[in-house]
Design an enzyme around this catalytic site. Structure first.
Site, PDB file in Angstrom:
ATOM      1  N   ASN A 113       0.827  -1.394   0.140  1.00 29.21           N
ATOM      2  CA  ASN A 113      -0.330  -0.209  -0.295  1.00 29.21           C
ATOM      3  C   ASN A 113       0.712   1.209   0.258  1.00 29.21           C
ATOM      4  OD1 ASN A 113       1.097  -0.635   2.290  1.00 29.21           O
ATOM      5  ND2 ASN A 113      -0.546   0.788   2.943  1.00 29.21           N
ATOM      6  N   ILE A 116       8.036   1.077  -1.989  1.00 32.53           N
ATOM      7  CA  ILE A 116       9.044   0.269  -3.259  1.00 32.53           C
ATOM      8  C   ILE A 116       7.403  -1.076  -3.291  1.00 32.53           C
ATOM      9  CG2 ILE A 116       9.969  -1.830  -3.350  1.00 32.53           C
ATOM     10  CD1 ILE A 116      12.261  -0.128  -1.661  1.00 32.53           C
ATOM     11  N   SER A 239      18.802  -5.249   2.668  1.00 33.73           N
ATOM     12  CA  SER A 239      19.516  -4.763   2.906  1.00 33.73           C
ATOM     13  C   SER A 239      21.301  -4.268   3.090  1.00 33.73           C
ATOM     14  CB  SER A 239      19.028  -3.239   4.044  1.00 33.73           C
ATOM     15  OG  SER A 239      19.833  -2.618   4.573  1.00 33.73           O
ATOM     16  N   TYR A 263      17.451  -3.530  12.747  1.00 37.12           N
ATOM     17  CA  TYR A 263      16.839  -3.732  11.804  1.00 37.12           C
ATOM     18  C   TYR A 263      17.984  -5.041  10.401  1.00 37.12           C
ATOM     19  CZ  TYR A 263      16.052  -2.534   6.895  1.00 37.12           C
ATOM     20  OH  TYR A 263      14.967  -2.944   5.779  1.00 37.12           O
TER      21      TYR A 263
END
Length: 418
Positions: A113, A116, A239, A263
């Site tokens: 939504n 990316i 990442s 993260y």
């Protein structure tokens, strides 16, 4: 005459004394002159008042206007050039190198939504795919689906509710997919969380629970459908922060919490998951790819706390890629041909991105897989012995060969029909 001569004789001595005195005075004067030449009087500094000293100091330290007008433009030009080239470097991007369309193929994108995920969904819908948006907020997801349908004129765009922080929601999502979608050709695990310490509804640290564990559970439940739809693909967004992550299986709650390290740990798990998927599913012609999109301006930073978060969000608007630029390698991984040799690898700018050796350890991948099954309540899928693992691999290889033969037959039949 005699008296006069006497007077003259008496008057001469004073004259002689006067001449002596004059001689002594002249000698003294000469000596004084010599002394005056040798002796240098001390140099006397001029005396100024405090106000005069302040005026003199200010005059000595004042910059010339010509110097200012010459130096300041140079400094400003250097700063502008530095910012320009830094922005060019960060935003350097390669567009998708394939023009393939994907009519008749079904794609699931998590977190679609915004960011990316939304850009990827728009591009794949434009290429004719049947696109399913997995969104935590169903109302927002349906609004985005409507916009994509009107923008691409592709009516096969749908939004389903999916909360990766709740394993029951993942299971319900898969049940809806199994009821409504006969095939699944591409699964894109895109959704991510970055922010302060939180836990999922199942009690897991949120970065690890949403970014990795939810996607692991989702992929595991959809594996059979991916096998039946082969050739199919699983695309995991990763990442370069994985290098800052560390997998400590004895401290999955992450006692010493750090936003970036948490993260990074979740993205390290996704990198390992990508390679482990390749080892387990490639015999079934289910290929897996990791994609590092680079620095992209998305809503990922919205939960980063404090002043550093505000600075990062401001820099992201100026320096980072747009979502449309960041999705190019994701689209390439979903639609391009001849990517079999890239399966199990991470891609950046449509080419292979080199991964550190510590993330390639097979033992680490096996351990992560087993721990993930236990955390998701799928302990019954864990092989009891190493012999079972070998047997499963042999069975996978045999099934994979059969899948290749079936795919070849289907392709030949389609060509004959055409």
């Amino acid at each position: 005459m005699a008296h006069g001569s006497v007077k003259k004789a008496q008057s001469k001595p004073p004259a002689a004394s006067s001449t002596k005195t004059t001689k002594t005075e002249t000698t003294k004067q000469k000596s004084n002159v010599g002394q005056e030449k040798t002796v240098v009087p001390p140099k006397q500094t001029p005396k100024y008042s405090t106000r005069e000293k302040q005026i003199i100091w200010e005059d000595d330290n004042d910059l010339d206007i010509e110097d200012i007008t010459f130096v300041v433009p140079i400094i400003i030009s250097v700063i502008i050039l530095f910012v320009f080239f830094l922005r060019k470097y960060i935003r350097w991007n390669v567009n998708c190198q394939s023009n393939n369309r994907i009519e008749g193929k079904t794609v699931i994108i998590t977190g679609a939504n915004t960011g990316i995920g939304r850009a990827t969904a728009t591009e794949l819908a434009r290429r004719g795919g049947r696109v399913i948006l997995g969104c935590r907020d169903k109302l927002k997801g349906e609004a985005v689906a409507n916009k994509i349908r009107s923008k691409t004129r592709n009516q096969d765009v749908y939004a389903y509710e999916l909360d990766l922080g709740r394993l029951t929601s993942v299971k319900e999502f898969v049940e809806n997919i199994n009821r409504r979608e006969p095939l699944l050709h591409v699964l894109i695990n895109n959704a991510a969380y970055m922010g302060p310490r939180e836990t999922t509804s199942d009690g897991y640290e949120r970065n690890f629970g949403v970014n990795y564990l939810g996607h692991f559970y989702l992929t595991n439940l959809l594996t059979d459908k991916l096998k039946r739809s082969a050739p199919s693909r699983v695309i995991n967004l990763v990442s370069d922060s994985y290098t800052k992550g560390k997998l400590d299986f004895d401290d999955l709650a992450m006692t010493n919490y750090d936003v970036y390290k948490a993260y990074g740990r979740s993205k390290l798990a996704m990198v390992i998951f990508t390679m482990e998927l390749h080892r387990r599913l490639s015999p079934f012609i289910v290929h897996s790819f990791g994609v590092h999109p680079g620095m992209v301006c998305t809503d990922l930073l919205r939960n980063w706390p404090g002043l550093s978060g505000n600075v990062l969000r401001a820099c992201a608007r100026v320096f980072f890629k747009s979502p449309e630029e960041g999705c190019q390698t994701v689209v390439f991984s979903a639609v391009a041909d001849k990517l079999r040799d890239m399966s199990g690898k991470v891609l950046e700018n449509c080419t292979i991105y080199k991964i550190k050796n510590f993330a390639k350890e097979k033992e680490l991948g096996t351990k992560l897989w087993i721990v993930s099954l236990q955390l998701c309540g799928l302990a019954d899928q864990i092989p009891e012995t190493e012999e079972d693992v070998v047997a499963d691999n042999r069975e996978s290889t045999a099934n994979g060969k059969q899948q290749v033969e079936n795919v070849g037959q289907r392709n030949e039949e389609q060509k004959k029909e055409k």
